[in-house]
Design a protein around this motif. Structure first.
Motif, PDB file in Angstrom:
ATOM      1  N   UNK A 304       0.854  -1.192   0.000  1.00 42.18           N
ATOM      2  CA  UNK A 304       0.000   0.000   0.000  1.00 42.18           C
ATOM      3  C   UNK A 304       0.888   1.239   0.000  1.00 42.18           C
ATOM      4  N   UNK A 305       0.671   2.096  -0.974  1.00 37.46           N
ATOM      5  CA  UNK A 305       1.383   3.364  -1.068  1.00 37.46           C
ATOM      6  C   UNK A 305       0.359   4.487  -1.069  1.00 37.46           C
ATOM      7  N   UNK A 306       0.630   5.561  -0.321  1.00 38.64           N
ATOM      8  CA  UNK A 306      -0.304   6.671  -0.435  1.00 38.64           C
ATOM      9  C   UNK A 306       0.019   7.450  -1.702  1.00 38.64           C
ATOM     10  N   UNK A 307      -0.974   8.180  -2.218  1.00 35.91           N
ATOM     11  CA  UNK A 307      -0.866   8.801  -3.527  1.00 35.91           C
ATOM     12  C   UNK A 307       0.257   9.824  -3.595  1.00 35.91           C
ATOM     13  N   UNK A 308       0.605  10.427  -2.474  1.00 35.32           N
ATOM     14  CA  UNK A 308       1.689  11.415  -2.476  1.00 35.32           C
ATOM     15  C   UNK A 308       3.010  10.790  -2.908  1.00 35.32           C
ATOM     16  N   UNK A 331       0.783  -9.544  -4.882  1.00 35.36           N
ATOM     17  CA  UNK A 331      -0.568 -10.030  -5.088  1.00 35.36           C
ATOM     18  C   UNK A 331      -1.525  -8.860  -5.253  1.00 35.36           C
ATOM     19  N   UNK A 332      -1.264  -7.791  -4.494  1.00 35.58           N
ATOM     20  CA  UNK A 332      -2.144  -6.621  -4.562  1.00 35.58           C
ATOM     21  C   UNK A 332      -1.342  -5.352  -4.303  1.00 35.58           C
ATOM     22  N   UNK A 333      -1.523  -4.368  -5.181  1.00 38.32           N
ATOM     23  CA  UNK A 333      -0.978  -3.027  -4.978  1.00 38.32           C
ATOM     24  C   UNK A 333      -2.150  -2.083  -4.727  1.00 38.32           C
ATOM     25  N   UNK A 334      -2.126  -1.400  -3.581  1.00 44.26           N
ATOM     26  CA  UNK A 334      -3.198  -0.475  -3.213  1.00 44.26           C
ATOM     27  C   UNK A 334      -2.643   0.933  -3.126  1.00 44.26           C
ATOM     28  N   UNK A 335      -3.342   1.859  -3.745  1.00 42.42           N
ATOM     29  CA  UNK A 335      -2.945   3.262  -3.659  1.00 42.42           C
ATOM     30  C   UNK A 335      -3.992   3.997  -2.831  1.00 42.42           C
ATOM     31  N   UNK A 336      -3.544   4.619  -1.764  1.00 41.51           N
ATOM     32  CA  UNK A 336      -4.430   5.375  -0.886  1.00 41.51           C
ATOM     33  C   UNK A 336      -4.540   6.805  -1.398  1.00 41.51           C
ATOM     34  N   UNK A 337      -5.668   7.418  -1.172  1.00 38.00           N
ATOM     35  CA  UNK A 337      -5.927   8.745  -1.707  1.00 38.00           C
ATOM     36  C   UNK A 337      -5.131   9.817  -0.980  1.00 38.00           C
ATOM     37  N   UNK A 354       5.003   0.929 -14.472  1.00 40.35           N
ATOM     38  CA  UNK A 354       5.915  -0.128 -14.920  1.00 40.35           C
ATOM     39  C   UNK A 354       6.856  -0.527 -13.800  1.00 40.35           C
ATOM     40  N   UNK A 355       7.387   0.463 -13.083  1.00 38.95           N
ATOM     41  CA  UNK A 355       8.315   0.178 -11.985  1.00 38.95           C
ATOM     42  C   UNK A 355       7.638  -0.658 -10.900  1.00 38.95           C
ATOM     43  N   UNK A 356       6.394  -0.375 -10.600  1.00 37.56           N
ATOM     44  CA  UNK A 356       5.709  -1.050  -9.503  1.00 37.56           C
ATOM     45  C   UNK A 356       5.138  -2.409  -9.901  1.00 37.56           C
ATOM     46  N   UNK A 367      -7.595   1.199  -5.595  1.00 38.18           N
ATOM     47  CA  UNK A 367      -7.454   2.517  -4.982  1.00 38.18           C
ATOM     48  C   UNK A 367      -8.435   2.643  -3.833  1.00 38.18           C
ATOM     49  N   UNK A 368      -7.979   3.240  -2.724  1.00 39.71           N
ATOM     50  CA  UNK A 368      -8.851   3.536  -1.602  1.00 39.71           C
ATOM     51  C   UNK A 368      -9.352   4.967  -1.738  1.00 39.71           C
ATOM     52  N   UNK A 369     -10.645   5.124  -1.768  1.00 40.48           N
ATOM     53  CA  UNK A 369     -11.233   6.446  -1.889  1.00 40.48           C
ATOM     54  C   UNK A 369     -12.243   6.661  -0.777  1.00 40.48           C
TER      55      UNK A 369
END
Length: 391
Positions: A304-308, A331-337, A354-356, A367-369
């Motif tokens: 999980x990475x935050x969007x910043x 298995x899962x990449x999550x981007x937080x808002x 591509x890098x991720x 994405x978490x919204x």
């Protein structure tokens, strides 16, 4: 017509539970409401001492002595809480510590407020054969004020929470059964490198800590590590780590570097850039450090990475192109808002994606919204085109 005394009919267990939530002085005064309650305070299993009701600490100390000397010693004490204002008075702290440890209390909390000087506690506070949960904290302190002069001696301790603490050497090696350790607003003094030696530790949380160079975590059983806004250059963690949560502020000295190739079995990783604003200048060196850190976490399965963070490294596509995609087990990449102005806006370059995800093509990207907001998501494969989705 006689009114039934329902308060007096309450069972002792319920009365104990209610009074244990109160300051012991209020509990004593409350017991005057009913003749049957007259001595209930002497058998409370949870003692909650606070100097809030006293103008001077010496009067509070006398009250502590009165309560402890008149208590029903045939009733087991399960927990003791002490909160006081000002500098520590060793007498009442010593009385409470000696009473708690001599009566096999398993949970002890000591907190202080509004002190401008270093708290010096009696040595007896940091040694017990029976204690399992221990918390020492301060409120509204201007300095890191608590310092112990010897290693903590708690062979039965499983949970330890210390805040506004000064570390200067080995404090935890005698806590052989310690499972959970939280250090909040701590500094390291007299040494450049500090060792946290805890043979049974499972969960470690470091919050707003400062060390001139490095922290070595010598804890072979460590599974979960949380680091939030700490300032030290390196952290050496055990290789068996399963979960890592890291929050940092973007400044030249805030990003912690982990030891190379130390993590081989990471399951869950959360990385968050806090207090970042678009007006802050974006530096290539900071982006390089973030990219290097992500490469060190290559074994992560749930990331999980935050969007910043995503936006920050997206500003340096050439730099991303110079580094191989590190994640092959995702298995899962999550981007937080992240919230900017009146909308939630996220920009991810094709180089970042591509890098991720290049080495984990089957990974789920989510994405978490938040709810009930104006959402906008920008995906920019190139600098000349853009696609927008509205949620």
């Amino acid at each position: 017509m006689m009114v039934k005394d329902r308060l007096s009919s309450l069972p002792d267990e319920l009365i104990h539970k209610i009074l244990s939530c109160c300051d012991i002085k209020i509990a004593v005064q409350t017991c005057l409401l009913s003749s049957r309650w007259k001595l209930v305070w002497t058998s409370l299993p949870c003692l909650n001492f606070s100097s809030r009701q006293f103008r001077k600490l010496d009067k509070f100390s006398k009250f502590v002595n009165h309560v402890l000397s008149h208590r029903n010693h045939q009733i087991q004490v399960s927990s003791v809480k002490l909160h006081f204002y000002g500098a520590a008075n060793k007498d009442f702290v010593r009385k409470i510590a000696n009473y708690a440890f001599s009566h096999n209390v398993q949970e002890l909390t000591v907190s202080s407020s509004f002190s401008n000087s270093r708290q010096v506690y009696p040595s007896c506070l940091f040694s017990s054969q029976c204690l399992k949960h221990f918390t020492v904290t301060c409120n509204y302190m201007r300095l890191c004020t608590t310092k112990t002069e010897a290693p903590l001696d708690f062979p039965s301790l499983t949970t330890l929470n210390l805040s506004y603490i000064t570390l200067s050497g080995d404090l935890f090696s005698k806590c052989v059964n310690l499972k959970n350790l939280t250090l909040e607003r701590f500094i390291v003094e007299d040494v450049e490198v500090i060792d946290i030696i805890t043979p049974s530790l499972s969960n470690l949380m470091l919050v707003y800590g400062s060390c001139s160079k490095a922290i070595n975590v010598i804890a072979p059983q460590l599974e979960n590590l949380t680091i939030s806004n700490c300032y030290f250059s390196h952290l050496n963690a055990p290789p068996g780590l399963s979960s890592l949560c890291y929050t940092f502020q973007l400044s030249p000295c805030s990003l912690v570097q982990f030891s190379n190739d130390r993590f081989h079995s990471l399951n869950k990783v959360t990385i968050c850039l806090s207090d970042y604003y678009p007006t802050m200048p974006c530096k290539e060196e900071s982006a390089r450090k973030i990219i290097n850190m992500l490469q060190q976490l290559h074994s992560a399965r749930y990331l999980t990475l935050n969007a910043d963070i995503v936006e920050y490294i997206s500003l340096f596509p050439d730099l991303l192109s110079q580094h191989p995609a590190p994640f092959s087990n995702l298995i899962c990449l999550t981007m937080d808002y992240c919230k900017k102005k009146d909308a939630f806006i996220v920009t991810m370059s094709s180089e970042t994606r591509k890098f991720l995800l290049e080495n984990s093509p089957s990974a789920t990207f989510t994405m978490k919204l938040p709810k009930s907001e104006n959402y906008q998501f920008y995906k920019t494969p190139t600098k000349l085109s853009a696609a927008r989705w509205h949620y």
